[in-house]
Design an enzyme around this catalytic site. Structure first.
Site, PDB file in Angstrom:
ATOM      1  N   GLY A 134       4.084  14.360  -9.282  1.00 18.26           N
ATOM      2  CA  GLY A 134       2.816  14.237  -9.986  1.00 18.26           C
ATOM      3  C   GLY A 134       2.252  12.831  -9.849  1.00 18.26           C
ATOM      4  O   GLY A 134       2.638  12.062  -8.967  1.00 18.26           O
ATOM      5  N   ASP A 171     -11.472  -3.040   8.053  1.00 21.12           N
ATOM      6  CA  ASP A 171     -12.344  -2.155   7.273  1.00 21.12           C
ATOM      7  C   ASP A 171     -13.355  -1.420   8.151  1.00 21.12           C
ATOM      8  O   ASP A 171     -13.529  -0.202   8.047  1.00 21.12           O
ATOM      9  CB  ASP A 171     -13.088  -2.964   6.209  1.00 21.12           C
ATOM     10  CG  ASP A 171     -12.171  -3.475   5.108  1.00 21.12           C
ATOM     11  OD1 ASP A 171     -11.022  -3.018   5.034  1.00 21.12           O
ATOM     12  OD2 ASP A 171     -12.610  -4.350   4.335  1.00 21.12           O
ATOM     13  N   GLU A 229      -9.794  -8.933   7.804  1.00 27.40           N
ATOM     14  CA  GLU A 229     -10.170  -7.923   6.814  1.00 27.40           C
ATOM     15  C   GLU A 229     -11.366  -7.113   7.278  1.00 27.40           C
ATOM     16  O   GLU A 229     -11.379  -5.872   7.208  1.00 27.40           O
ATOM     17  CB  GLU A 229     -10.479  -8.596   5.478  1.00 27.40           C
ATOM     18  CG  GLU A 229     -10.930  -7.649   4.394  1.00 27.40           C
ATOM     19  CD  GLU A 229      -9.806  -6.735   3.950  1.00 27.40           C
ATOM     20  OE1 GLU A 229      -9.900  -5.528   4.254  1.00 27.40           O
ATOM     21  OE2 GLU A 229      -8.850  -7.208   3.344  1.00 27.40           O
ATOM     22  N   SER A 270      -5.528  -2.735   1.695  1.00 28.37           N
ATOM     23  CA  SER A 270      -6.843  -2.851   2.327  1.00 28.37           C
ATOM     24  C   SER A 270      -7.004  -1.856   3.462  1.00 28.37           C
ATOM     25  O   SER A 270      -8.122  -1.472   3.803  1.00 28.37           O
ATOM     26  CB  SER A 270      -7.054  -4.260   2.878  1.00 28.37           C
ATOM     27  OG  SER A 270      -7.566  -5.108   1.887  1.00 28.37           O
ATOM     28  N   ASP A 273       1.676   8.951 -10.323  1.00 32.11           N
ATOM     29  CA  ASP A 273       2.503   7.803 -10.687  1.00 32.11           C
ATOM     30  C   ASP A 273       1.729   6.526 -10.370  1.00 32.11           C
ATOM     31  O   ASP A 273       0.802   6.529  -9.557  1.00 32.11           O
ATOM     32  CB  ASP A 273       3.839   7.822  -9.930  1.00 32.11           C
ATOM     33  CG  ASP A 273       3.693   7.895  -8.429  1.00 32.11           C
ATOM     34  OD1 ASP A 273       3.189   6.917  -7.846  1.00 32.11           O
ATOM     35  OD2 ASP A 273       4.080   8.921  -7.833  1.00 32.11           O
TER      36      ASP A 273
END
Length: 576
Positions: free
Chosen positions: A555, A293, A289, A494, A557
């Site tokens: 549009g 990132d 992770e 992520s 959702d």
């Protein structure tokens, strides 16, 4: 700021509770039974220590919300005129009446507390289980989580004196049974060989740049993200890290060498820590992770100063797993980062509503300070990631993720492909059961619900009056990273959150360079002036609970939000 009157915690034996005069108690929060997955295994020992935290009623919560929208709505004359640390504290600090009432209550039980937040709206004290039972009319016991074996000391209800209820929002640990904080990315992890997904030759053509696994070059071509370096050192971009996710600088250096050869491979982040956080550089402890990132934050937000904030396990916010501590960490800074990206979360029904609202109010404080809080939605479709404990077919209601329902943060879902982009089927999205539809989203949500119709498989399985998420989306499938010295491929929302956060960080650089304020709380802008600056995604769905989930439509959702960003259109939308 109003300081709490009692400055030191006092630890007294259980017998000290007899100092209190009997007062009628009213149940403040309660559960009918332990949440799914937890079983009561034994009564908690009376001398067990509990780190008790008390959230006090803020002085003027509605006033803060009004100021937040005033400084965050482009049509307002006060747009971009963000509040200082002291100005925010004036709205949040408890009144003197609250300070006196809560202080007297604790003192009557032989207890005292200290402020644990910059504005003094949170109090901290350590008490024994026996003292907590007497103070709160509670029945603390040990509950065991069947899947993980984790033990929690909790109560199914607690009470407060009737006259104290207006002064206290919530107390914890009490009825919150959070199994664990989850990182959102590694769930859909796939590993390739070390040579897979290398950067392709520089071309403007999106199809050529994105013909293999996703790299910074693909995202730059797809979303028009500039490669030119940012110039404003005050424009900081923070990446948060939890659950011992460490960002390895050797991996980062290799990633930049391979996938951003046009910038110095010595480019790195600044480490900040709290709650005993660390950032081990042992390659075997590198986190997937954290790699994802930081590598895409630095690989896309060229030249923007990036902070990696490592949050340890010594958190003081209990069931919020360091999330509230992180907010307080930023609120305590005179110049907090302009953008914060977080790729961790839980399920909404794991966090008591009052505790969720208190954290959300803290996010409003950061928004009023000019901070864009950006979160990934999660990777469990409409099940919210609950496949760990029950088969998808067993759920009869869709499960919202947390803190997705908070209207003061920006949630990011995942897409895949380029011709066209479609929704990633794992991307969590839906409607909160705690927070109502915010004003900026009402027309967009109403249009979607009308287009969805009553006969969709999702009908009756969600709260149509709740805050919808995500707000936006970005690529989230088959991202190339370097992890423990090798090229790997990962997927998840992520990946999407730091991509969108990097776009915002680069927009902020241009704004600050032009002498203007950063974007701050994004959502009023996104649903207003910024709406036309997104690539609408109209294909795909996020199945779960025996249904097709929510389909993407024209549009907004609840799987791809408003769509994916177009940097050049966003520049125009912000007036540059």
């Amino acid at each position: 700021m109003v300081a709490f009157g009692i400055l030191t915690a006092t630890f007294l034996p259980l017998a000290a509770a007899t100092l209190a005069q009997p007062r009628a108690l009213q149940v403040h929060e309660a559960l009918a039974d332990a949440p799914r997955g937890f079983t009561r295994t034994r009564t908690a020992a009376p001398d067990t220590t509990l780190p008790l935290r008390i959230a006090l009623t803020p002085r003027n919560a509605s006033g803060l919300e009004a100021r937040l929208y005033d400084v965050s709505t482009p049509s307002s004359a006060n747009y971009g005129k963000f509040l200082s640390k002291d100005e925010v504290a004036e709205y949040v600090a408890p009144t003197e009446d609250t300070v006196r009432a809560v202080g007297a209550w604790l003192s009557a039980h032989g207890l005292a507390a200290t402020p644990s937040s910059p504005a003094g709206d949170w109090l901290a004290l350590d008490v024994s289980v026996g003292q907590a039972n007497a103070l709160l009319g509670a029945d603390y016991a040990v509950y065991t989580h069947g899947a993980s074996g984790r033990e929690l000391v909790r109560t199914l209800s607690y009470a407060l004196p009737e006259d104290l209820k207006p002064h206290v929002v919530t107390v914890h640990p009490t009825i919150a049974f959070t199994p664990s904080l989850r990182a959102h990315a590694p769930i859909f992890e796939t590993f390739g060989d070390a040579n897979a997904g290398r950067a392709v030759a520089a071309r403007d053509d999106v199809q050529e740049a994105c013909k293999g696994p996703v790299t910074p070059k693909c995202l730059q071509a797809l979303y028009g993200i500039p490669a030119a370096p940012a110039t404003q050192s005050s424009n900081r971009f923070a990446i948060t890290g939890y659950i011992e996710q460490y960002a390895n600088e050797q991996d980062l250096q290799q990633f930049l060498t391979d996938y951003r050869p046009d910038i110095a491979n010595t480019t790195t982040f600044t480490l900040q820590t709290l709650d005993g956080g660390q950032n081990s550089q042992n390659i075997s402890e590198a986190g997937v992770e954290a790699a994802l990132d930081t590598q895409y934050a630095l690989g896309l937000a060229t030249g923007v100063p990036v902070d990696f904030v490592s949050v340890g396990s010594e958190n003081t916010d209990g069931d919020l797993s360091g999330f509230l501590d992180t907010v307080h960490f930023f609120l305590g800074q005179d110049a907090p980062p302009h953008v914060v990206s977080t790729s961790y979360g839980a399920l909404e029904d794991e966090i008591p509503a009052n505790l969720s609202r208190t954290l959300c109010h803290a996010y409003a404080q950061l928004g009023a300070r000019g901070v864009s809080m950006i979160y990934s939605t999660g990777d469990g479709g409409v099940t919210g990631g609950d496949f760990y404990e029950q088969p998808v077919s067993n759920c009869t209601k869709f499960v919202p993720t947390w803190p997705a329902g908070c209207p003061y943060i920006t949630m990011v879902g995942a897409t895949q492909g380029t011709a066209p982009e479609t929704a990633a089927n794992f991307s969590s999205g839906g409607f909160s059961n705690v927070f109502p539809t915010p004003p900026y989203q009402r027309s967009a949500a109403a249009a979607y619900l009308s287009a969805l119709g009553p006969d969709a498989s999702a009908a009756g399985r969600f709260n149509a009056h709740g805050r919808g998420y995500p707000d936006v989306s970005a690529q989230g499938v088959n991202f190339t990273i370097v992890y423990q010295g090798r090229a790997r491929h990962v997927s998840g929302t992520s990946a999407s959150a730091p991509v969108f956060a990097a776009v915002v960080a680069l927009l902020n650089d241009r704004l600050v360079r032009a002498g203007r304020s950063p974007l701050g709380f994004l959502n009023p802008f996104l649903y207003g002036h910024g709406r036309a600056a997104f690539n609408d995604v109209t294909e795909g769905n996020n199945p779960g609970c025996g249904t097709d989930g929510f389909p993407a439509k024209e549009g907004w959702d609840p799987i791809t939000g408003l769509g994916t960003p177009d940097f050049n259109k966003l520049l125009k939308a912000v007036g540059l």
